[in-house]
Write a protein that holds these residues in place. Structure first.
Motif, PDB file in Angstrom:
ATOM      1  N   ASN A 153       1.598  -3.736   9.812  1.00 27.92           N
ATOM      2  CA  ASN A 153       0.471  -3.848  10.743  1.00 27.92           C
ATOM      3  C   ASN A 153      -0.509  -4.952  10.334  1.00 27.92           C
ATOM      4  O   ASN A 153      -1.728  -4.761  10.319  1.00 27.92           O
ATOM      5  N   ASP A 154       0.048  -6.103   9.987  1.00 30.25           N
ATOM      6  CA  ASP A 154      -0.751  -7.271   9.612  1.00 30.25           C
ATOM      7  C   ASP A 154      -1.538  -7.080   8.320  1.00 30.25           C
ATOM      8  O   ASP A 154      -2.482  -7.815   8.038  1.00 30.25           O
ATOM      9  N   LYS A 155      -1.183  -6.078   7.537  1.00 30.26           N
ATOM     10  CA  LYS A 155      -1.795  -5.850   6.219  1.00 30.26           C
ATOM     11  C   LYS A 155      -0.698  -5.978   5.169  1.00 30.26           C
ATOM     12  O   LYS A 155       0.404  -5.465   5.350  1.00 30.26           O
ATOM     13  N   SER A 156      -1.001  -6.667   4.088  1.00 30.08           N
ATOM     14  CA  SER A 156      -0.004  -6.865   3.040  1.00 30.08           C
ATOM     15  C   SER A 156      -0.301  -5.999   1.824  1.00 30.08           C
ATOM     16  O   SER A 156      -1.463  -5.763   1.489  1.00 30.08           O
ATOM     17  N   TYR A 157       0.754  -5.549   1.175  1.00 29.88           N
ATOM     18  CA  TYR A 157       0.651  -4.712  -0.026  1.00 29.88           C
ATOM     19  C   TYR A 157       1.656  -5.225  -1.049  1.00 29.88           C
ATOM     20  O   TYR A 157       2.767  -5.616  -0.697  1.00 29.88           O
ATOM     21  N   GLY A 158       1.279  -5.217  -2.317  1.00 30.79           N
ATOM     22  CA  GLY A 158       2.207  -5.660  -3.349  1.00 30.79           C
ATOM     23  C   GLY A 158       1.820  -5.137  -4.718  1.00 30.79           C
ATOM     24  O   GLY A 158       0.684  -4.700  -4.931  1.00 30.79           O
ATOM     25  N   THR A 159       2.761  -5.159  -5.640  1.00 35.34           N
ATOM     26  CA  THR A 159       2.540  -4.667  -7.003  1.00 35.34           C
ATOM     27  C   THR A 159       2.315  -5.839  -7.949  1.00 35.34           C
ATOM     28  O   THR A 159       3.237  -6.631  -8.179  1.00 35.34           O
ATOM     29  N   PRO A 160       1.098  -5.982  -8.514  1.00 36.29           N
ATOM     30  CA  PRO A 160       0.830  -7.085  -9.453  1.00 36.29           C
ATOM     31  C   PRO A 160       1.685  -6.982 -10.710  1.00 36.29           C
ATOM     32  O   PRO A 160       1.702  -5.961 -11.382  1.00 36.29           O
ATOM     33  N   LYS A 161       2.379  -8.043 -11.020  1.00 40.77           N
ATOM     34  CA  LYS A 161       3.296  -8.058 -12.147  1.00 40.77           C
ATOM     35  C   LYS A 161       2.562  -7.919 -13.491  1.00 40.77           C
ATOM     36  O   LYS A 161       2.979  -7.160 -14.363  1.00 40.77           O
ATOM     37  N   SER A 162       1.458  -8.649 -13.656  1.00 43.68           N
ATOM     38  CA  SER A 162       0.749  -8.661 -14.939  1.00 43.68           C
ATOM     39  C   SER A 162       0.202  -7.280 -15.299  1.00 43.68           C
ATOM     40  O   SER A 162       0.234  -6.869 -16.465  1.00 43.68           O
TER      41      SER A 162
END
Length: 212
Positions: free
Chosen positions: A79-88
């Motif tokens: 829905n035009d929102k992005s989600y992700g898992t920060p690697k650091s």
């Protein structure tokens, strides 16, 4: 001897399978033993939310920069929102010997596995498709067409189940929570995850190698 480092543990499953509930009870049952990964997102902060607690809040430009710089283990847009898992963030925790839990969808889980083959992937499923549908209906929060859509997505996801390391059949919640905990602890004991400890013991035993 201790395990070399923590594990990245990914928990995925069909919508309505109970993966979120398992995760919540696992954290409650073993306080301080597991650490829930915090995602980055482009959605706006909601009242009561704090930076670094619920999410790392980013602008669309900042999020795209994280993608370009390979700073995310996985990411997706809804829905035009992005989600992700920060690697650091995850790497820092596992280097400290802490187990990090990620509750993410199938495509994200496979992205993690591609970057970290040693990641532990667990797939949560109810005992049957009928139970899955009954749970979705029992929520009482979604219209029939939405439920039908979720079941169709589950049908597609089922063909990726064999890419996971373990299957968690979530029938009785406490049993499922205990099973997840047991699997994680057993994984820590695998020789492939204890290379430094094995080398250390080999070095210590060198002086005895001649049988003197």
């Amino acid at each position: 001897m201790e395990n070399d480092k923590g594990l990245i543990v990914v928990l995925s499953g069909f919508s309505g399978a109970g993966k979120g509930t398992i995760m919540k009870h696992l954290l409650q049952s073993h306080p301080g033993e597991y650490h829930l990964s915090i995602s980055a997102t482009t959605r706006k902060k909601r009242p009561g939310e704090e930076e670094g607690r619920e999410y790392f809040f980013k602008s669309k430009e900042e999020f795209q920069k994280m993608i370009d710089n390979n700073e995310l283990l996985e990411y997706a847009s809804f829905n035009d929102k992005s989600y992700g898992t920060p690697k650091s963030y995850v790497e820092e925790l596992i280097k400290e010997g802490k187990d990090v839990l990620l509750e993410i969808e199938v495509q994200g889980a496979l992205q993690v596995k591609e970057q970290y083959p040693e990641a532990l992937l667990l797939f949560v499923t109810p005992p049957s498709a009928k139970v899955l549908k009954d749970r979705l209906v029992g929520r009482g929060t979604e219209e029939p067409d939405v439920i039908a859509q979720r079941m169709a997505i589950s049908s597609k996801e089922s063909f990726l189940m064999n890419k996971y390391d373990y299957l968690i059949i979530n029938d009785i919640l406490d049993d499922s929570v205990n099973k997840v905990h047991s699997i994680i602890q057993c994984e820590h004991a695998r020789t492939v995850r204890n290379g430094d400890s094995i080398k250390k013991m080999q070095e210590e035993l060198k002086e005895f190698s001649k049988g003197e």
